[in-house]
Write an enzyme that holds these catalytic residues in place. Structure first.
Site, short mmCIF file in Angstrom:
data_model
loop_
_atom_site.label_atom_id
_atom_site.label_comp_id
_atom_site.label_asym_id
_atom_site.label_seq_id
_atom_site.Cartn_x
_atom_site.Cartn_y
_atom_site.Cartn_z
N ARG A 91 33.40 64.99 74.60
CA ARG A 91 33.08 66.16 74.90
C ARG A 91 33.99 66.86 76.00
O ARG A 91 34.36 66.07 76.90
CB ARG A 91 31.64 66.40 75.22
CG ARG A 91 30.60 66.45 74.27
CD ARG A 91 29.15 66.31 74.72
NE ARG A 91 28.78 65.18 75.57
CZ ARG A 91 28.78 65.11 76.80
NH1 ARG A 91 29.18 66.27 77.64
NH2 ARG A 91 28.16 63.66 77.21
N TYR A 230 35.75 67.57 67.53
CA TYR A 230 34.58 66.46 68.04
C TYR A 230 33.35 66.63 68.06
O TYR A 230 32.87 67.99 68.30
CB TYR A 230 35.25 66.22 69.37
CG TYR A 230 34.04 65.03 69.79
CD1 TYR A 230 34.27 63.69 69.51
CD2 TYR A 230 33.28 65.37 70.95
CE1 TYR A 230 33.55 62.81 69.75
CE2 TYR A 230 32.36 64.52 71.24
CZ TYR A 230 32.41 63.32 70.70
OH TYR A 230 31.60 62.26 71.18
N LYS A 239 24.18 69.27 70.73
CA LYS A 239 24.17 69.47 72.07
C LYS A 239 24.09 70.87 72.24
O LYS A 239 23.05 71.58 73.27
CB LYS A 239 25.38 69.00 72.53
CG LYS A 239 25.68 67.58 72.42
CD LYS A 239 24.60 66.64 72.68
CE LYS A 239 24.89 65.25 72.92
NZ LYS A 239 23.76 64.26 73.41
N HIS A 259 17.35 65.40 76.76
CA HIS A 259 18.26 64.14 76.19
C HIS A 259 17.57 62.94 76.32
O HIS A 259 17.81 62.33 77.17
CB HIS A 259 19.60 64.27 77.23
CG HIS A 259 20.93 63.72 76.67
ND1 HIS A 259 21.70 63.22 77.61
CD2 HIS A 259 21.18 63.40 75.60
CE1 HIS A 259 22.77 62.64 77.01
NE2 HIS A 259 22.29 62.75 75.78
N SER A 281 24.99 60.08 78.63
CA SER A 281 25.70 59.87 77.44
C SER A 281 26.26 58.38 77.73
O SER A 281 26.96 58.04 78.53
CB SER A 281 26.63 60.73 77.25
OG SER A 281 26.17 61.92 76.97
N CYS A 283 24.93 55.50 78.04
CA CYS A 283 24.13 54.64 79.11
C CYS A 283 22.96 53.82 78.26
O CYS A 283 22.01 53.49 78.97
CB CYS A 283 23.58 55.40 80.23
SG CYS A 283 24.98 56.00 81.24
N ASP A 306 18.48 60.50 70.66
CA ASP A 306 19.34 61.34 71.67
C ASP A 306 18.99 62.56 72.19
O ASP A 306 18.76 63.00 73.24
CB ASP A 306 20.63 61.57 70.73
CG ASP A 306 21.84 62.40 71.66
OD1 ASP A 306 22.11 61.56 72.76
OD2 ASP A 306 22.30 63.26 71.54
N ARG A 398 32.63 56.82 67.39
CA ARG A 398 31.35 56.78 67.07
C ARG A 398 31.24 56.78 65.43
O ARG A 398 31.92 56.71 64.61
CB ARG A 398 30.98 58.53 67.17
CG ARG A 398 31.24 58.77 68.65
CD ARG A 398 29.72 58.85 69.24
NE ARG A 398 29.85 59.06 70.70
CZ ARG A 398 28.81 59.16 71.55
NH1 ARG A 398 27.69 59.24 71.23
NH2 ARG A 398 28.94 59.30 72.71
#
Ligand code: GDP
Ligand code: PGA
Ligand code: MN
Ligand code: MN
Length: 613
Positions: A91, A230, A239, A259, A281, A283, A306, A398
């Site tokens: 991002r 991406y 998002k 989130h 993100s 974590c 998420d 990913r």
């Protein structure tokens, strides 16, 4: 309601500019598609129905253009590798904009641009940007089709990678389009990789543009994304819609778009709980969502990894849905010993982006197995051997996979009514200061814990990895409005709840002087989860401390843990000097929001300061 148009198109008949619209498509959608087509001038328009046939055609196309490489079907059936451009792997927070009418409504944690100015910037970029390409019209529902908690959107994109990924991540296609009629609310999202093709020009495997704009117009509920393919920049349902735009809808309508992962946890007595947890993100959300408990008798099932949409119900409880239908998970660190459920989930039907490829045609990334294979092709497409200093997979590589493939998916994961949340957890990546777990005294203290999360930066966004930053509610990159108003909104929503969830803070990432993690993490996090839910039940002891309620000695089961007593103490150490510094940092952070900081949070800060002397 018809969305506001960025550009007034020539008044040509919509059917001519948006050919192929399915019978029954809402006129508002057809007119919008026509207006975007007249701006971006694609060669062709394809209305996506979400069918298997469509998916196969798009996959075939991407195999031809080199966007995808087929993995060995015997090892990884129907799965593909995509290699992004080196400049397009995460991002881009400094290219992400909130274009509210007032700068103060975006707040200091967002990049703000005047909406008219941004429209003027975007118009020439999007003008002709789909030349030589196909524009796909991608309708989707965030949340189960027809759920009272769900929302609809339509994305147009010139990237087949985005179409196929959106097909995995959302309920995409004809079913969503059929729910839109002329008075349905739906969010329009425009996406272009910004790489028009001249006639005869050969396409590249990962088209994108050095100039990127991920723009959001909260008042008109529009998204315009340019230059990146991406996931976090281009799968706009995720998002951009389900967090940035939805957070604004939620503020206006009295709910929360967060989130957060959602899990269902069953204790040894068979009592069922639901937990939502917000970590920045990379974590640990996906890992906690798929946790395999090491504590006997406990069971964890997955609902989301998420994003959570939470709403007070008629009984004054907080109900949550996972608006997504798939996982866009961090690959590195995902292995049989850390997250076996994720490993099982990606057995096939998965798109891997920026991982390494083995000689046998399967994938590999750091942490997948203990030792790297002797030879790999790295994420850039270059030969790689373990002697090289560079990682084989990009640190933010990913996997994209449908939620239904997850072996621990809960039976109520797609319940249209959502699940009742019993506990909320905030966390971050902190090498020091923050203990393994602490319980908030009450909702207001919990909101303070959420508002003051700080965490070391990860590879999920462009920037310096490891740098400490404030990431309130793990929403710093995702809140579509002023963060201080977000805190006030949490306080307001909490005040309406009869049975508010209990709130906790965790930190799996505390380190010793040698930089080693003090806590084994992963499945062992179930020990912390068990204490949290025993607290909710009222059966576990806590110990008051200046920063909140810590587990009483012996309240967390440590049997069988390979941990020396010194490490255990360090995990819970509350160093008043470090916490006073923390309080000073929070005061400075709050000052950046001026008068908008809710007085309850300032009061929390001052009370904490007093307790720390
Ligand atoms: P998300 O982006 O928030 O969903 O985070 P993930 O669950 O994908 O995890 C991001 C990274 O942190 C991965 O490399 C994980 O292996 C690692 N991670 C997740 N949970 C833990 C944990 O409990 N302890 C440690 N040390 N690492 C973890
Ligand atoms: P993550 O999701 O939280 O799983 O890393 C993607 C992101 O936040 O960019
Ligand atoms: Mn995320
Ligand atoms: Mn994740």
């Amino acid at each position: 309601t018809a969305p506001t148009q960025i550009v007034t198109p020539e008044r040509r008949p919509a059917e001519r500019l948006a050919p192929g619209a399915p019978a029954g498509a809402a006129a508002s959608v057809v007119a919008w598609v026509a207006s975007i087509a007249s701006l971006t001038t694609p060669d062709e328009i394809v209305w996506c129905d979400g069918s298997l046939r469509e998916n196969d055609l798009l996959t075939k196309l991407m195999l031809e253009t080199g966007t995808l490489t087929r993995l060995n079907p015997e090892l990884r059936p129907n799965s593909f590798l995509a290699r992004g451009d080196e400049s397009d792997v995460a991002r881009v927070e400094d290219r992400t904009f909130i274009c509210s009418a007032l700068e103060s409504d975006a707040g200091p944690t967002n990049n703000w641009r005047d909406p008219a100015e941004m429209r003027a910037t975007l118009e020439p970029l999007f003008s002709g940007s789909m030349r030589g390409r196909t524009m796909y019209v991608v309708p989707f529902s965030m949340g189960p089709l027809g759920s009272p908690l769900a929302k609809l959107g339509v994305q147009v994109t010139d990237s087949p990678y985005v179409v196929v990924s959106t097909g995995l991540m959302t309920r995409m296609g004809a079913g969503a389009l059929a729910l839109i009629d002329d008075d349905t609310e739906w969010v329009p999202a425009v996406h272009s990789v910004g790489a028009p093709l001249e006639s005869g020009q050969r396409d590249v495997a990962w088209p994108c543009n050095g100039t990127k704009y991920i723009s959001h117009f909260p008042e008109t509920r529009e998204i315009w994304s340019f230059g990146s393919a991406y996931g976090g920049n281009a799968l706009l349902a995720k998002k951009a819609f389900a967090l940035r735009i939805a957070s604004v809808m939620a503020r206006d309508e009295g709910w929360l778009a967060e989130h957060m992962l959602i899990i269902k946890v069953t204790n040894p007595a068979g009592r069922v709980f639901h937990v939502a947890a917000a970590f920045p993100s990379a974590c640990g959300k996906t890992n906690l969502a798929m946790l395999q408990p090491t504590v006997p008798g406990w069971r964890v099932e997955t609902i989301g990894d998420d994003i959570a949409w939470l709403r007070p119900d008629a009984e004054g409880r907080l109900r949550a849905i996972n608006p997504e239908a798939g996982f866009f998970g961090v690959a590195p660190g995902t292995g049989v010993s850390t997250n076996p459920v994720a490993i099982d989930t990606v057995w096939g039907n998965t798109i891997f982006t920026n991982v390494a490829m083995r000689d046998d045609g399967d994938v590999w990334w750091e942490g997948m197995t203990e030792h790297a294979p002797e030879h790999l092709v790295d994420w850039r497409g270059e030969d790689w051997t373990p002697s090289l200093a560079t990682p084989a997979a990009h640190p933010n590589s990913r996997f994209t996979v449908a939620a239904r493939q997850c072996p621990t998916i809960a039976n109520d994961w797609d319940d249209p009514e959502g699940v009742v949340i019993d506990a909320i957890i905030f966390g971050g990546r902190r090498a020091s200061t923050v203990p393994l777990v602490v319980e908030a005294r009450d909702w207001e203290h919990g909101v303070y814990l959420g508002a003051t999360i700080s965490s070391e930066r990860t590879a999920a966004a462009e920037g310096t990895v490891g740098e400490l930053r404030r990431d309130p509610f793990a929403m710093a990159p995702f809140c579509g409005y002023n963060m201080a108003d977000h805190w006030a909104h949490w306080l307001e929503v909490g005040a309406t709840l009869e049975k508010a969830p209990a709130v906790f803070q965790v930190n799996w990432f505390r380190k010793d002087a040698d930089g080693r993690f003090l806590w084994p993490g992963f499945g062992e996090n179930s020990r912390v989860l068990a204490w949290i839910l025993d607290r909710v039940e009222g059966t576990a002891d806590g110990l008051d401390s200046p920063i909140g309620v810590l587990p009483a000695p012996g309240a967390i089961d440590t049997s069988g843990l390979d941990l020396d007593p010194g490490d255990w103490d360090k995990l819970f150490e509350v160093d008043p000097t470090a916490h006073r510094r923390e309080v000073d940092g929070v005061a400075e952070f709050f000052a950046g929001f001026g008068e908008r900081v809710p007085s309850q949070l300032t009061a929390q800060l001052e009370a904490l300061r007093t307790r720390l002397v």
